[in-house]
Write a protein that holds these residues in place. Structure first.
Motif, short mmCIF file in Angstrom:
data_model
loop_
_atom_site.label_atom_id
_atom_site.label_comp_id
_atom_site.label_asym_id
_atom_site.label_seq_id
_atom_site.Cartn_x
_atom_site.Cartn_y
_atom_site.Cartn_z
N UNK A 117 0.84 -1.19 0.00
CA UNK A 117 0.00 0.00 0.00
C UNK A 117 0.88 1.25 0.00
N UNK A 132 3.03 1.11 3.29
CA UNK A 132 3.82 -0.11 3.06
C UNK A 132 3.15 -1.39 3.50
N UNK A 133 1.87 -1.33 3.86
CA UNK A 133 1.17 -2.56 4.29
C UNK A 133 0.92 -3.45 3.09
N UNK A 134 1.11 -4.75 3.29
CA UNK A 134 0.76 -5.69 2.22
C UNK A 134 -0.76 -5.80 2.19
#
Lengths: 434, 96
Positions: free
Chosen positions: A235, A239-241
């Motif tokens: 994201x 940086x979130x998957x």
């Protein structure tokens, strides 16, 4: 400014994307001398920026790079990148193009593409090539497989600190370079000027371009590319998957309020392609495509769509009415449930991709008097029998310059434009045989 | 003694600096701010791998901005991606 030089070719190709490269190669292989004029600092167009192509899922770069290299190394092709076409008109028996070579501030003959200047430069600049997901430098090579591998300087962001010139091993940096006007005369021309996407901020109901984790389909191509900005899909806000990814179809097409009433023809297929690639990259993620109609008209396309459904990709028949920022950087979609129990439904996703529409990347007004259709794409004057023929004698068009189409159709049409141009050139040489 | 070419280049650069005064000023300001941000981000990673939200919290910067910097530092070989921690990847300084 007086033109510094005048060059003569059999054929002039405007645009160095896949259509322009294919047309140029087909003409050059018939022993015609061809010039390709490209506005960007590299050839390859949109296709070199894609991850994979549908329905074969071949690597886009693996297909485009050999075409780029073949054009660059062809003895009958001359490539002019980073050029501005200021005029294109018929001049007696010839086509005359006035062109401005924009300054790279780097001597193209000396630069060896080592990127020492880029590493040495202290200025970080948002990298439009990568959807602004990372920075480039003020002196840079557009991307790793750009052709030519020649650096260019963005003087608007340059501090003139001199570091690039200091580290350049060949003394290629030239702060004093000036634009150069020159003329190309050719007997025929092919317009392969391609497309751009409709703007992200065009529709106020879709957040006006201010929603985090709402990206364009070309941005997603970069996230999916192995040499993309993060080298994985995460994201952009933090940086979130992502656990949940959605596609909003017809986000810029089939919408009269945007002035784009037509179907862009490729969005259904590229959304399905990206969804399948995401399923591979993020096997645990839920992927949803919100669509008005699925248009899978090409060879193998319907099977591709069925495969996507079998892989577990969710297809929801709905036109998204509103897109909003939700808590925790989620994106909220609002739509009318057409196939379930009815009523208004709201769902939140980690990452949402807008399948934007295709519009022409070139407006010939003031440059070339080639006729355009009401949709602003170049008008094909014999659309049923010779779709590449334009309103100017000896000037042909190919690819998305004429109207939205996929890569397969673009390449086929580029071949057709090259054939029309070749026929035209042969008729000039041998009028009796024509 | 300075060669004529060097002298002329020096004078040319002086004139160019004058001509591009506004953009040079903007670029210098950007460099200053960027260097501060990079320093703050690198500082957070000195104690080991951290996720983007952890770096952002420590550096006092927004998470989206930190990700752009970290992606760029990774591109230019200064940062490497580490193991996953929940939904996030950890990033650490590249060995010198």
């Amino acid at each position: 400014m007086e033109p510094s030089r005048e060059l003569n070719f059999d054929a002039l190709v405007i645009g160095g994307g896949i259509a322009g490269l294919q047309a140029a190669l087909d003409l050059a292989d018939q022993n015609f001398k061809v010039a390709i004029v490209e506005k960007d600092a590299t050839i390859g167009g949109k296709m070199i920026r894609l991850s994979k192509v549908f329905p074969t899922l071949d690597c886009a770069s693996c297909i485009t790079t050999p075409k780029m290299a073949a054009s660059a190394h062809h003895e009958n092709i001359s490539i002019f990148t980073y050029c501005d076409l200021t005029s294109l008109k018929r001049d007696g028996q010839e086509i005359k193009a006035d062109i401005t070579q924009m300054p790279r501030y780097v001597d193209a003959d000396k630069c060896i593409g080592c990127r020492q200047c880029e590493y040495g430069c202290p200025v970080y600049v948002p990298n439009h090539e990568e959807g602004n997901f990372n920075f480039r430098k003020a002196i840079y090579i557009p991307f790793s497989n750009a052709i030519p591998q020649i650096a260019l300087m963005d003087v608007e962001n340059c501090s003139l600190c001199g570091k690039c010139a200091k580290v350049c091993p060949t003394g290629a940096v030239d702060y004093f370079q000036q634009p150069e006007d020159f003329v190309i005369r050719a007997k025929t021309a092919v317009l392969a000027t391609g497309f751009k996407l409709t703007p992200m901020d065009q529709k106020p109901q879709y957040g006006g371009g201010k929603i985090q984790n709402l990206i364009s389909s070309l941005d997603m191509e970069r996230l999916l590319a192995p040499h993309g900005p993060y080298q994985r899909v995460i994201r952009p806000s933090d940086g979130k998957e992502p656990d949940s990814i959605a596609y909003v179809q017809c986000a810029g097409s089939r919408d009269k309020t945007l002035g784009v009433p037509y179907c862009s023809r490729v969005c259904c297929m590229y959304a399905i392609k990206q969804a399948m690639l995401l399923s591979g990259a993020l096997p645990l993620a839920d992927i949803t495509i919100y669509y008005m109609d699925i248009r899978a008209f090409g060879k193998g396309y319907e099977q591709f769509f069925q495969n996507a459904k079998a892989m577990g990709i969710e297809f929801v028949k709905a036109k998204i009415a509103k897109i909003e920022q939700a808590d925790n950087q989620y994106v909220r979609l609002r739509y009318e449930d057409q196939e379930g129990n009815g009523g208004v439904v709201e769902r939140e996703h980690d990452l949402v991709v807008m399948s934007l529409g295709m519009v022409p990347d070139w407006n010939p007004a003031g440059v070339c008097d080639v006729a355009c259709d009401t949709d602003a794409f170049i008008k094909s004057t014999i659309p049923s029998l010779a779709p590449t023929v334009t309103s100017i004698e000896g000037v042909f068009a190919a690819g998305v310059a004429i109207g939205p189409k996929d890569i397969v159709d673009t390449i086929a049409e580029a071949g057709a434009a090259a054939m029309e141009a070749s026929k035209y050139l042969n008729a000039l040489e041998n009028p009796k045989a024509a | 003694m300075m060669s004529d070419q060097k002298k002329s280049d020096k004078e040319g650069l002086k004139a160019l600096r004058q001509q591009r005064k506004a953009s040079i000023e903007r670029a210098r300001k950007a460099i200053k701010a960027q260097n501060q941000n990079v320093k703050a981000i690198r500082e957070q990673m000195k104690s080991g791998g951290k996720t983007i939200p952890e770096i952002a919290a420590g550096a006092g910067l927004p998470t989206d901005q930190v990700l752009v910097y970290v992606a760029s530092l990774k591109k230019y070989g200064m940062v490497i991606e580490g193991p996953k921690d929940g939904d996030y990847f950890k990033y650490e300084l590249a060995p010198k």
